[in-house]
Design a protein around this motif. Sequence first.
Motif, mmCIF file in Angstrom:
data_model
loop_
_atom_site.group_PDB
_atom_site.id
_atom_site.type_symbol
_atom_site.label_atom_id
_atom_site.label_comp_id
_atom_site.label_asym_id
_atom_site.label_seq_id
_atom_site.Cartn_x
_atom_site.Cartn_y
_atom_site.Cartn_z
ATOM 1 N N THR A 54 0.816 -1.223 0.000
ATOM 2 C CA THR A 54 0.000 0.000 0.000
ATOM 3 C C THR A 54 0.850 1.274 0.000
ATOM 4 O OG1 THR A 54 -0.144 0.085 2.436
ATOM 5 C CG2 THR A 54 -1.830 -1.183 1.266
ATOM 6 N N GLN A 55 2.164 1.145 0.092
ATOM 7 C CA GLN A 55 3.027 2.330 0.165
ATOM 8 C C GLN A 55 2.916 3.261 -1.051
ATOM 9 O OE1 GLN A 55 4.938 3.218 3.003
ATOM 10 N NE2 GLN A 55 3.587 1.601 3.740
ATOM 11 N N PRO A 56 2.732 2.741 -2.282
ATOM 12 C CA PRO A 56 2.620 3.654 -3.435
ATOM 13 C C PRO A 56 1.472 4.648 -3.341
ATOM 14 C CG PRO A 56 3.117 1.435 -4.187
ATOM 15 C CD PRO A 56 2.840 1.330 -2.727
ATOM 16 N N ILE A 57 0.483 4.395 -2.488
ATOM 17 C CA ILE A 57 -0.604 5.367 -2.311
ATOM 18 C C ILE A 57 -0.053 6.698 -1.824
ATOM 19 C CG2 ILE A 57 -2.735 5.847 -1.012
ATOM 20 C CD1 ILE A 57 -3.300 2.864 -0.990
ATOM 21 N N GLU A 99 -9.845 -0.310 -2.639
ATOM 22 C CA GLU A 99 -9.747 -1.160 -3.826
ATOM 23 C C GLU A 99 -8.512 -2.058 -3.763
ATOM 24 O OE1 GLU A 99 -11.834 -1.682 -6.109
ATOM 25 O OE2 GLU A 99 -13.309 -0.152 -5.611
ATOM 26 N N LEU A 100 -7.382 -1.496 -3.349
ATOM 27 C CA LEU A 100 -6.145 -2.281 -3.288
ATOM 28 C C LEU A 100 -6.255 -3.398 -2.257
ATOM 29 C CD1 LEU A 100 -3.276 -2.684 -4.273
ATOM 30 C CD2 LEU A 100 -2.499 -1.010 -2.587
ATOM 31 N N THR A 101 -6.890 -3.102 -1.128
ATOM 32 C CA THR A 101 -7.081 -4.127 -0.098
ATOM 33 C C THR A 101 -7.933 -5.273 -0.624
ATOM 34 O OG1 THR A 101 -6.914 -2.481 1.683
ATOM 35 C CG2 THR A 101 -7.987 -4.562 2.215
ATOM 36 N N ALA A 102 -8.996 -4.936 -1.382
ATOM 37 C CA ALA A 102 -9.859 -5.968 -1.957
ATOM 38 C C ALA A 102 -9.090 -6.820 -2.959
ATOM 39 C CB ALA A 102 -11.065 -5.318 -2.632
ATOM 40 N N VAL A 103 -8.262 -6.183 -3.782
ATOM 41 C CA VAL A 103 -7.467 -6.910 -4.775
ATOM 42 C C VAL A 103 -6.471 -7.843 -4.092
ATOM 43 C CG1 VAL A 103 -5.704 -6.652 -6.569
ATOM 44 C CG2 VAL A 103 -7.712 -5.179 -6.584
ATOM 45 N N ILE A 104 -5.797 -7.348 -3.049
ATOM 46 C CA ILE A 104 -4.817 -8.165 -2.330
ATOM 47 C C ILE A 104 -5.494 -9.376 -1.692
ATOM 48 C CG2 ILE A 104 -3.243 -8.225 -0.362
ATOM 49 C CD1 ILE A 104 -2.581 -5.283 -0.942
ATOM 50 N N ASN A 105 -6.660 -9.151 -1.088
ATOM 51 C CA ASN A 105 -7.390 -10.256 -0.456
ATOM 52 C C ASN A 105 -7.758 -11.335 -1.465
ATOM 53 O OD1 ASN A 105 -7.254 -9.091 2.067
ATOM 54 N ND2 ASN A 105 -9.258 -8.110 1.915
ATOM 55 N N VAL A 158 -4.562 -13.351 -2.782
ATOM 56 C CA VAL A 158 -3.962 -14.348 -1.895
ATOM 57 C C VAL A 158 -4.934 -15.460 -1.530
ATOM 58 C CG1 VAL A 158 -2.334 -12.709 -0.921
ATOM 59 C CG2 VAL A 158 -4.553 -13.007 0.179
ATOM 60 N N GLY A 159 -6.045 -15.508 -2.259
ATOM 61 C CA GLY A 159 -6.977 -16.601 -2.047
ATOM 62 C C GLY A 159 -8.064 -16.313 -1.050
ATOM 63 N N GLY A 160 -8.142 -15.064 -0.588
ATOM 64 C CA GLY A 160 -9.202 -14.701 0.344
ATOM 65 C C GLY A 160 -10.447 -14.314 -0.429
ATOM 66 N N ASP A 161 -11.342 -13.602 0.230
ATOM 67 C CA ASP A 161 -12.536 -13.147 -0.463
ATOM 68 C C ASP A 161 -12.887 -11.758 0.030
ATOM 69 O OD1 ASP A 161 -14.180 -13.318 1.951
ATOM 70 O OD2 ASP A 161 -14.072 -15.489 1.655
ATOM 71 N N ASP A 162 -13.800 -11.155 -0.663
ATOM 72 C CA ASP A 162 -14.229 -9.803 -0.317
ATOM 73 C C ASP A 162 -15.748 -9.758 -0.321
ATOM 74 O OD1 ASP A 162 -13.542 -7.118 0.361
ATOM 75 O OD2 ASP A 162 -14.122 -6.474 -1.652
ATOM 76 N N PHE A 192 -19.503 -0.701 -0.946
ATOM 77 C CA PHE A 192 -18.310 0.093 -1.253
ATOM 78 C C PHE A 192 -18.389 1.459 -0.582
ATOM 79 C CE2 PHE A 192 -16.174 3.258 -3.965
ATOM 80 C CZ PHE A 192 -14.879 2.767 -3.906
ATOM 81 N N ILE A 193 -19.566 2.071 -0.587
ATOM 82 C CA ILE A 193 -19.727 3.385 0.034
ATOM 83 C C ILE A 193 -19.483 3.312 1.533
ATOM 84 C CG2 ILE A 193 -21.351 5.261 0.489
ATOM 85 C CD1 ILE A 193 -20.396 5.111 -2.401
ATOM 86 N N GLU A 194 -19.988 2.245 2.175
ATOM 87 C CA GLU A 194 -19.770 2.103 3.617
ATOM 88 C C GLU A 194 -18.293 1.895 3.923
ATOM 89 O OE1 GLU A 194 -21.029 -0.696 7.436
ATOM 90 O OE2 GLU A 194 -21.978 -1.021 5.488
#
Length: 396
Positions: free
Chosen positions: A96-99, A281-287, A290-294, A300-302
């Motif tokens: 997340t550092q590039p943010i 968005e980045l957190t959702a992509v990372i999850n 790595v085989g997790g889910d979202d 999204f608004i919440e």
Amino acid sequence: LKLQFTVLYKHINDVNHRLAWEKTLADMRRLLAHPEVKESLSTHLGPQSVQAIHSMMTDIAASDMASRKWFDGLCEKLAGNASLSMMGFNIKTALTQPIGLTQTAVVIGYKATWDGMQTFYKGPKEIAEIAESKSKVMRTRALTWNQNVRYLRAKLSATGSVIDNAAFVPMTFMQGAIATITRAGAYRKGLNEHMEEADAIAYADQAVLTSQGGGQTKDLASAQRGKGDMRAFTAFYNYGNTTLGLAHSVAVREKTTKADYARALNDYMLLTIIPTILLVELTAVINLAVGGDDDDDKSFIEKMGREGLASMLGWFVGLREFASVAMGFDYQGPAGLRVIPALNKAAKQVAQGENDTALWRALNQFGGLAFGYSATQYQRTAEGAAAIAEGETINP
């Protein structure tokens, strides 16, 4: 009397600190003592600001001198353990550092930021070497970019722990890339504005510190420079302090035209809304990667609202303690003292007498906070390995 090798390391560090700062601080005291300077500062900045300058100089002189009170020493130890436990080998946080480039855009503008990105990606290693050859700030950036990392690595260097010293490599590498991009863009901008070489280098160095923050005493807010129990309450505050400083600079910047107000609005979006969108968005992509889910029931608004509120609360010492509530989590106490609720949670799991995942997760979290190892990433790695072994995911 401490019969430890760490005394030798501390003595060398203290001598180096004195050699680096003694003359500068003496010159600053003479300058601030001049009647005309004193009057001008009091008139334009006010007595509180003048006192803040003197307080900063005192803290710089003292540097990382340890408190003699046992409780302060305990709090500093626990704050260091929390840093290692939650940030060590933390790949997710590193990604997340590039943010942070949104803050670079606030300081040097879109064009200079884009120029820095283009320059960096044409030859990252070469650009980094050039930056380090011309800038002391960049040469020492890997050790000084974050207060918690700087303080903890200074402690770890004396222990010779290879694993613990390597724990911050992922975050330091990513932050180094962002700092190099910022520096490259600011340096080129300075030259384009016909600055002398030395002035362009100084401008670029300051752009890095202003946009990305720094971990040296001179870069910290007064609350961060506190010892012992204050350090427990300001763990992980570097980002919040840096963003608050940028928001304040935008607020006090002179605005006389519509273009000035439009620029201020743009800068506030770069400091609040845009990084929040990117983080969600980045957190959702990372999850997912790595085989997790979202698939939680939050819209999204919440998620945006919760993350944005938590981020802004994180700007302020004291209010940042409510950030976890904004995210919908139970309050776990100050970051540096989370070992206490972690112990309570682990004790409850042990009392249940069930050898399950929840038990080992609670014990690992407590162990990381109490003894100082990279518990968060170890847990993620173990759970990922278990998922692969059980055929729940094919991701490495």
